[in-house]
Structure formats: C-alpha cells, structure tokens
Design a protein around this motif. Sequence first.
Motif, PDB file in Angstrom:
ATOM      1  N   ILE A  82       0.899  -1.075   0.226  1.00  0.00           N
ATOM      2  CA  ILE A  82       0.125  -0.049  -0.004  1.00  0.00           C
ATOM      3  C   ILE A  82       0.733   1.316   0.083  1.00  0.00           C
ATOM      4  O   ILE A  82       0.748   2.289  -0.892  1.00  0.00           O
ATOM      5  CB  ILE A  82      -0.743  -0.138   1.342  1.00  0.00           C
ATOM      6  CG1 ILE A  82      -1.980  -1.102   1.001  1.00  0.00           C
ATOM      7  CG2 ILE A  82      -1.791   1.365   1.384  1.00  0.00           C
ATOM      8  CD1 ILE A  82      -2.749  -1.406   2.283  1.00  0.00           C
ATOM      9  N   ASP A  83       1.766   1.393   0.995  1.00  0.00           N
ATOM     10  CA  ASP A  83       2.522   2.574   0.910  1.00  0.00           C
ATOM     11  C   ASP A  83       3.572   2.685  -0.064  1.00  0.00           C
ATOM     12  O   ASP A  83       3.951   3.851  -0.320  1.00  0.00           O
ATOM     13  CB  ASP A  83       3.173   2.628   2.499  1.00  0.00           C
ATOM     14  CG  ASP A  83       3.877   3.936   2.701  1.00  0.00           C
ATOM     15  OD1 ASP A  83       3.415   4.988   2.535  1.00  0.00           O
ATOM     16  OD2 ASP A  83       5.158   4.078   2.781  1.00  0.00           O
ATOM     17  N   GLY A  85      -6.492  -0.917  -0.816  1.00  0.00           N
ATOM     18  CA  GLY A  85      -7.443  -2.212  -0.112  1.00  0.00           C
ATOM     19  C   GLY A  85      -8.617  -1.915  -0.415  1.00  0.00           C
ATOM     20  O   GLY A  85      -9.214  -0.838  -0.080  1.00  0.00           O
ATOM     21  N   VAL A  86      -9.363  -2.931  -1.053  1.00  0.00           N
ATOM     22  CA  VAL A  86     -10.947  -2.657  -1.375  1.00  0.00           C
ATOM     23  C   VAL A  86     -11.700  -3.623  -0.704  1.00  0.00           C
ATOM     24  O   VAL A  86     -12.951  -3.289  -0.534  1.00  0.00           O
ATOM     25  CB  VAL A  86     -10.959  -2.874  -2.810  1.00  0.00           C
ATOM     26  CG1 VAL A  86     -10.202  -1.702  -3.571  1.00  0.00           C
ATOM     27  CG2 VAL A  86     -10.686  -4.088  -3.390  1.00  0.00           C
ATOM     28  N   ARG A 122      -8.372 -12.441   4.739  1.00  0.00           N
ATOM     29  CA  ARG A 122      -7.399 -11.757   3.612  1.00  0.00           C
ATOM     30  C   ARG A 122      -8.075 -10.452   3.422  1.00  0.00           C
ATOM     31  O   ARG A 122      -9.156 -10.093   3.462  1.00  0.00           O
ATOM     32  CB  ARG A 122      -7.154 -12.777   2.365  1.00  0.00           C
ATOM     33  CG  ARG A 122      -6.613 -13.816   2.479  1.00  0.00           C
ATOM     34  CD  ARG A 122      -5.130 -13.769   2.945  1.00  0.00           C
ATOM     35  NE  ARG A 122      -4.313 -14.943   3.232  1.00  0.00           N
ATOM     36  CZ  ARG A 122      -3.950 -15.561   4.372  1.00  0.00           C
ATOM     37  NH1 ARG A 122      -4.713 -15.153   5.495  1.00  0.00           N
ATOM     38  NH2 ARG A 122      -3.303 -16.629   4.413  1.00  0.00           N
ATOM     39  N   MET A 123      -7.137  -9.603   2.871  1.00  0.00           N
ATOM     40  CA  MET A 123      -7.461  -8.352   2.177  1.00  0.00           C
ATOM     41  C   MET A 123      -7.157  -8.437   0.869  1.00  0.00           C
ATOM     42  O   MET A 123      -6.099  -8.682   0.192  1.00  0.00           O
ATOM     43  CB  MET A 123      -6.478  -7.095   2.829  1.00  0.00           C
ATOM     44  CG  MET A 123      -6.667  -5.954   2.216  1.00  0.00           C
ATOM     45  SD  MET A 123      -8.237  -4.819   2.495  1.00  0.00           S
ATOM     46  CE  MET A 123      -8.355  -5.036   4.174  1.00  0.00           C
ATOM     47  N   HIS A 161     -15.158   2.812   2.211  1.00  0.00           N
ATOM     48  CA  HIS A 161     -13.817   3.346   2.278  1.00  0.00           C
ATOM     49  C   HIS A 161     -12.890   2.586   1.808  1.00  0.00           C
ATOM     50  O   HIS A 161     -13.055   1.381   1.343  1.00  0.00           O
ATOM     51  CB  HIS A 161     -13.541   3.167   3.845  1.00  0.00           C
ATOM     52  CG  HIS A 161     -14.154   4.225   4.744  1.00  0.00           C
ATOM     53  ND1 HIS A 161     -15.690   4.437   5.025  1.00  0.00           N
ATOM     54  CD2 HIS A 161     -13.673   5.319   5.200  1.00  0.00           C
ATOM     55  CE1 HIS A 161     -15.723   5.543   5.583  1.00  0.00           C
ATOM     56  NE2 HIS A 161     -14.700   6.079   5.813  1.00  0.00           N
ATOM     57  N   ARG A 162     -11.699   3.035   1.492  1.00  0.00           N
ATOM     58  CA  ARG A 162     -10.295   2.290   0.806  1.00  0.00           C
ATOM     59  C   ARG A 162      -9.190   2.526   1.765  1.00  0.00           C
ATOM     60  O   ARG A 162      -8.874   3.573   2.252  1.00  0.00           O
ATOM     61  CB  ARG A 162     -10.322   3.124  -0.578  1.00  0.00           C
ATOM     62  CG  ARG A 162     -11.632   2.595  -1.416  1.00  0.00           C
ATOM     63  CD  ARG A 162     -11.651   1.234  -1.595  1.00  0.00           C
ATOM     64  NE  ARG A 162     -12.715   0.850  -2.495  1.00  0.00           N
ATOM     65  CZ  ARG A 162     -13.831   0.342  -2.169  1.00  0.00           C
ATOM     66  NH1 ARG A 162     -14.086   0.095  -0.951  1.00  0.00           N
ATOM     67  NH2 ARG A 162     -14.934   0.025  -2.969  1.00  0.00           N
ATOM     68  N   TRP A 163      -8.449   1.259   1.882  1.00  0.00           N
ATOM     69  CA  TRP A 163      -7.377   1.623   2.643  1.00  0.00           C
ATOM     70  C   TRP A 163      -6.013   1.970   1.826  1.00  0.00           C
ATOM     71  O   TRP A 163      -5.681   1.476   0.843  1.00  0.00           O
ATOM     72  CB  TRP A 163      -6.840   0.062   3.194  1.00  0.00           C
ATOM     73  CG  TRP A 163      -5.572  -0.145   4.013  1.00  0.00           C
ATOM     74  CD1 TRP A 163      -4.747   0.779   4.547  1.00  0.00           C
ATOM     75  CD2 TRP A 163      -5.293  -1.392   4.707  1.00  0.00           C
ATOM     76  NE1 TRP A 163      -3.876   0.387   5.351  1.00  0.00           N
ATOM     77  CE2 TRP A 163      -4.190  -0.936   5.489  1.00  0.00           C
ATOM     78  CE3 TRP A 163      -5.667  -2.621   4.640  1.00  0.00           C
ATOM     79  CZ2 TRP A 163      -3.429  -2.049   6.177  1.00  0.00           C
ATOM     80  CZ3 TRP A 163      -4.893  -3.635   5.092  1.00  0.00           C
ATOM     81  CH2 TRP A 163      -3.778  -3.269   6.076  1.00  0.00           C
ATOM     82  N   THR A 164      -5.883   3.200   1.996  1.00  0.00           N
ATOM     83  CA  THR A 164      -4.743   3.958   1.316  1.00  0.00           C
ATOM     84  C   THR A 164      -3.541   4.207   1.644  1.00  0.00           C
ATOM     85  O   THR A 164      -2.526   4.811   0.918  1.00  0.00           O
ATOM     86  CB  THR A 164      -5.545   5.461   0.773  1.00  0.00           C
ATOM     87  OG1 THR A 164      -5.847   6.180   2.004  1.00  0.00           O
ATOM     88  CG2 THR A 164      -6.967   5.200   0.134  1.00  0.00           C
TER      89      THR A 164
END
Length: 270
Positions: A125-126, A132-133, A154-155, A230-233
């Motif tokens: 991600i970073d 992450g969806v 799992r993501m 939301h999204r894991w950004t």
Amino acid sequence: MDRTVTVRDLDQRDELEELRALLARIWNSPEPLISFPVLRALSHAGGMVLGAYVGDRMVGGAVGFRNPDAPSLHSHIVGVDPDHQGKGVGRAVKLYQRDWCLRRGITEITWTFDPLAWRNAVFNIDRIGAIGVKYLPDFYGPMAGSDAEPPTDRMLLRWDLSTDRRPEAPGPRAAAVLDVGPDGEPRHGVTPDDGGPVWLQLPERVPPAQAVPWRHALRAVLAPLLDAGHRWTAVSDGGWCVLTRPDAEPRPGAQGQPQELPELPMEENR
C-alpha cells in the motif's frame, strides 16, 4: 557472486515442476499449493506462470489468472525462497508482473494478503500504491501445513497500472478505531466518522495468544468500512493505517504512465 535477478515466463515441464516444488517448500506445505496439470494448463492458455532466477537457480515465482470480463489479472501466488527474501527478488517479480500485464493491455492487478502482515501492508500500500478494497473473512479456509493458523482472513488489493498514483503522507494522526493494547491485544477506540479518514493500528508482531482476537477485531472494523466505500490507502510508521472515502483519495497522475517501484525489499506474501 552475481546477484542479478531475472524473471521469465515458464512453459517447459521441468520448469513447471520446479516451480510447483518451490512454492510448496516456501509455504512448508505437505501438499502442492498448485498442481503441475494446473500450471501446465495456465501456461498453455495464456495465464501468468513466472519463475525468478539468480543464476541458474529458481528462487521465486508467481502464478496469476486473467479476468475474461475485464482488463485485469488476479495474482494468486507470489513466493520467494526464504534464503533469498529481502534481496530484491520480490521487487523484480512485481516489476515483471506489471510489464507482463501492460504488454497485454491489462491495466489492473488484484491480489490478497494477510492484513496482519504489517510489512506486507507497508510494501503493498505505502510503497507501490495498491489500495485495499475488500475484507475477505476466512478466504482460503484451513490451509495444508497451517493447522495452527487462525481463520485465513485476507485483504483484497487493487493496483491500477494505468495511473502513476503515488501514496501520500497520511497527515496528522487522529483518534483510532483500533490500536494495540499494552499486552499486544486489540483495543477498540472511537466510533468511525462517516466522512473523514479512519485510523487504526496493526501490531508489528502478533502474540500467538492474540492471533484469533486480532482476526476478529480487524474483521469487525475493516469489513463494514470497506463495504461502505472506504479504501485502505496508507500505512505509516508504527503500523498506523488510514482508510479514506474514494472522493478523498489522492488524485491519480496522467493516464498510461505506470509508476516506478522503489528500490526496497519486499516481504513476500506468505
């Protein structure tokens, strides 16, 4: 000693058999994670079957499935021999995956990873800018060789290859919906704000006694947030993660300009 990593497509029987054995060894599985006939069929039908080499030795590989209904590929397995992890093999595989897809008009790669694997989250991600969806509870069920593993949550990540999106610094940390307690346990905090970014903390290492509680805590927090949009950004130092609404995500750059991966080792998705 030459440490150059080369990655190439596999289609010969001995190569496919070697990849099958390597993946089983990486995951310490008594059974093949993916059989030779499946690898043969995938390679023959235009799927992704890759081997990574240092000299003549296969030290990693990847297997992926093309989506017949969209310009997308699902990366099912990426693995690196434990003796060669942290030495650029994972990065080389990821670069090759990206180029492999773009040559075929594929503009998106998806894959899953264990959301408690903090170093994987940082890289995925970073570093490379995947997002992450969706949270997938007990996605694989019981896994061979992993009897002691808690539910295989799992993501699902999405890596858009058509943009040069680069992760931005997450900014000042707000109150968290979940963080790490004094004994390594998950500790619930504030109620998520419907509009703003949501913060939570991942443990760097999960104490064995806290593995199942952490699974359930992440499931309770992440699944509804992602389902609601939301999204894991972002992931910052100390395991701090940020989830944002889509309209708050960093704007992508020019279309058709894939980003350059950083010169960083990858902790493999194991």
